[in-house]
Design a protein around this motif. Structure first.
Motif, short mmCIF file in Angstrom:
data_model
loop_
_atom_site.label_atom_id
_atom_site.label_comp_id
_atom_site.label_asym_id
_atom_site.label_seq_id
_atom_site.Cartn_x
_atom_site.Cartn_y
_atom_site.Cartn_z
N VAL A 182 0.86 -1.03 0.14
CA VAL A 182 0.12 -0.02 -0.07
C VAL A 182 0.88 1.32 0.02
CG1 VAL A 182 -1.57 1.34 1.39
CG2 VAL A 182 -2.04 -1.06 1.12
N ALA A 183 1.73 1.37 0.71
CA ALA A 183 2.86 2.42 0.90
C ALA A 183 3.28 2.78 -0.41
CB ALA A 183 3.83 2.08 1.92
N THR A 184 3.84 1.78 -1.12
CA THR A 184 4.45 1.81 -2.47
C THR A 184 3.37 2.22 -3.60
OG1 THR A 184 6.25 0.15 -2.24
CG2 THR A 184 5.65 0.63 -4.50
N THR A 185 2.25 1.72 -3.50
CA THR A 185 1.40 2.35 -4.43
C THR A 185 0.83 3.75 -4.00
OG1 THR A 185 0.31 0.20 -4.49
CG2 THR A 185 -1.23 1.90 -5.10
N LEU A 186 0.78 4.19 -2.81
CA LEU A 186 0.30 5.52 -2.43
C LEU A 186 1.56 6.26 -2.97
CD1 LEU A 186 -0.55 5.30 1.46
CD2 LEU A 186 -2.10 5.86 -0.60
N ILE A 208 -0.02 10.17 -3.46
CA ILE A 208 -0.96 10.23 -2.37
C ILE A 208 -0.18 10.41 -1.15
CG2 ILE A 208 -2.84 9.26 -1.10
CD1 ILE A 208 -3.60 7.58 -3.85
N ARG A 209 -0.54 11.29 -0.36
CA ARG A 209 0.26 11.56 1.13
C ARG A 209 -0.21 10.53 2.12
NH1 ARG A 209 0.85 17.75 2.29
NH2 ARG A 209 0.54 16.89 4.24
N GLY A 210 0.68 9.85 2.55
CA GLY A 210 0.03 9.06 3.79
C GLY A 210 1.16 8.30 4.41
N VAL A 211 1.08 7.83 5.48
CA VAL A 211 2.34 6.81 6.32
C VAL A 211 1.41 5.69 6.82
CG1 VAL A 211 3.59 6.95 8.19
CG2 VAL A 211 3.19 9.27 7.12
N VAL A 212 2.10 4.66 6.32
CA VAL A 212 1.72 3.55 6.64
C VAL A 212 2.31 2.85 7.80
CG1 VAL A 212 1.07 1.02 5.95
CG2 VAL A 212 1.25 3.03 4.19
N SER A 213 1.73 2.65 9.16
CA SER A 213 2.27 2.19 10.36
C SER A 213 1.20 1.44 11.06
CB SER A 213 2.33 3.57 10.98
OG SER A 213 2.67 3.37 12.35
N THR A 218 -9.74 4.12 -1.06
CA THR A 218 -10.72 4.68 -1.96
C THR A 218 -10.06 5.54 -3.09
OG1 THR A 218 -12.65 4.63 -0.25
CG2 THR A 218 -12.97 6.07 -2.06
N VAL A 219 -9.32 6.37 -2.60
CA VAL A 219 -8.62 7.30 -3.78
C VAL A 219 -7.70 6.16 -4.77
CG1 VAL A 219 -6.79 8.85 -4.03
CG2 VAL A 219 -8.71 9.24 -2.41
N MET A 220 -7.11 5.51 -3.93
CA MET A 220 -6.19 4.60 -4.77
C MET A 220 -7.05 3.55 -5.85
SD MET A 220 -3.72 2.87 -1.84
CE MET A 220 -3.67 1.30 -2.57
N ALA A 221 -8.10 3.02 -5.46
CA ALA A 221 -9.14 2.52 -6.35
C ALA A 221 -9.59 3.12 -7.35
CB ALA A 221 -10.17 1.71 -5.42
N GLY A 222 -10.23 4.50 -6.99
CA GLY A 222 -10.61 5.42 -8.17
C GLY A 222 -9.57 5.62 -9.16
N ARG A 223 -8.35 6.18 -8.80
CA ARG A 223 -7.28 6.35 -9.59
C ARG A 223 -6.97 5.38 -10.35
NH1 ARG A 223 -3.31 10.72 -6.97
NH2 ARG A 223 -4.52 12.14 -6.60
N ARG A 235 -1.11 -3.23 -15.89
CA ARG A 235 -0.57 -4.37 -15.29
C ARG A 235 -0.31 -4.33 -13.84
NH1 ARG A 235 2.62 -8.09 -19.59
NH2 ARG A 235 1.42 -7.68 -21.29
N GLY A 236 -0.64 -5.18 -13.02
CA GLY A 236 -0.18 -4.89 -11.61
C GLY A 236 -0.83 -5.96 -10.97
N PHE A 237 -1.19 -5.47 -9.55
CA PHE A 237 -1.37 -6.30 -8.52
C PHE A 237 -2.84 -5.45 -7.82
CE2 PHE A 237 2.78 -7.72 -9.00
CZ PHE A 237 2.74 -9.02 -8.94
N VAL A 238 -3.82 -6.28 -7.29
CA VAL A 238 -4.95 -5.86 -6.54
C VAL A 238 -4.43 -6.07 -5.12
CG1 VAL A 238 -7.26 -5.98 -5.95
CG2 VAL A 238 -6.40 -6.41 -8.47
N ILE A 239 -4.56 -4.77 -4.47
CA ILE A 239 -4.31 -5.04 -3.17
C ILE A 239 -5.65 -4.82 -2.32
CG2 ILE A 239 -3.18 -3.71 -1.18
CD1 ILE A 239 -1.43 -2.28 -3.27
N PRO A 240 -5.82 -6.05 -1.76
CA PRO A 240 -7.27 -6.05 -1.12
C PRO A 240 -7.31 -5.60 0.45
CG PRO A 240 -6.20 -8.33 -1.05
CD PRO A 240 -5.28 -7.27 -1.73
N GLN A 241 -8.44 -5.07 0.65
CA GLN A 241 -8.26 -4.67 1.99
C GLN A 241 -8.65 -5.63 2.90
OE1 GLN A 241 -11.29 -1.71 2.63
NE2 GLN A 241 -10.99 -1.34 4.79
N SER A 242 -7.85 -5.61 4.04
CA SER A 242 -7.98 -6.66 4.98
C SER A 242 -8.77 -6.33 6.04
CB SER A 242 -6.54 -6.78 5.95
OG SER A 242 -5.98 -7.99 6.01
N ARG A 243 -9.64 -7.49 6.75
CA ARG A 243 -10.75 -7.40 7.40
C ARG A 243 -10.28 -7.86 8.68
NH1 ARG A 243 -15.43 -4.91 5.18
NH2 ARG A 243 -15.14 -4.82 3.15
#
Length: 75
Positions: free
Chosen positions: A9-13, A18-23, A54-59, A67-75
């Protein structure tokens, strides 16, 4: 999401600008769930995981076929 998914997710952001910190939710437990925050400061950070995904999915939909990978949201 776990640490591996968080790194993806951090790489995709970054790639999408997209600004954001994964922690980890709990900084003392890096094996626990991870989230996306608006800043690195644990005292003032705000969880923006849902907004970032949401922004990642929209963009990714607007950019056309790729080509690439889908990053599913973990539950």
């Amino acid at each position: 999401m776990d640490e591996n998914e968080a790194q993806q997710v951090a790489t995709t952001l970054r790639n999408l600008g997209i600004r954001g910190v994964v922690s980890p939710e709990d900084l003392g437990n890096p094996d626990g769930p991870w989230r996306v925050y608006d800043s690195a400061d644990p005292d003032t950070r705000r969880d923006i995981t849902d907004e970032a995904l949401t922004v990642m999915a929209g963009r990714s939909r607007q950019s056309g076929p790729t080509r690439g990978f889908v990053i599913p949201q973990s539950r």
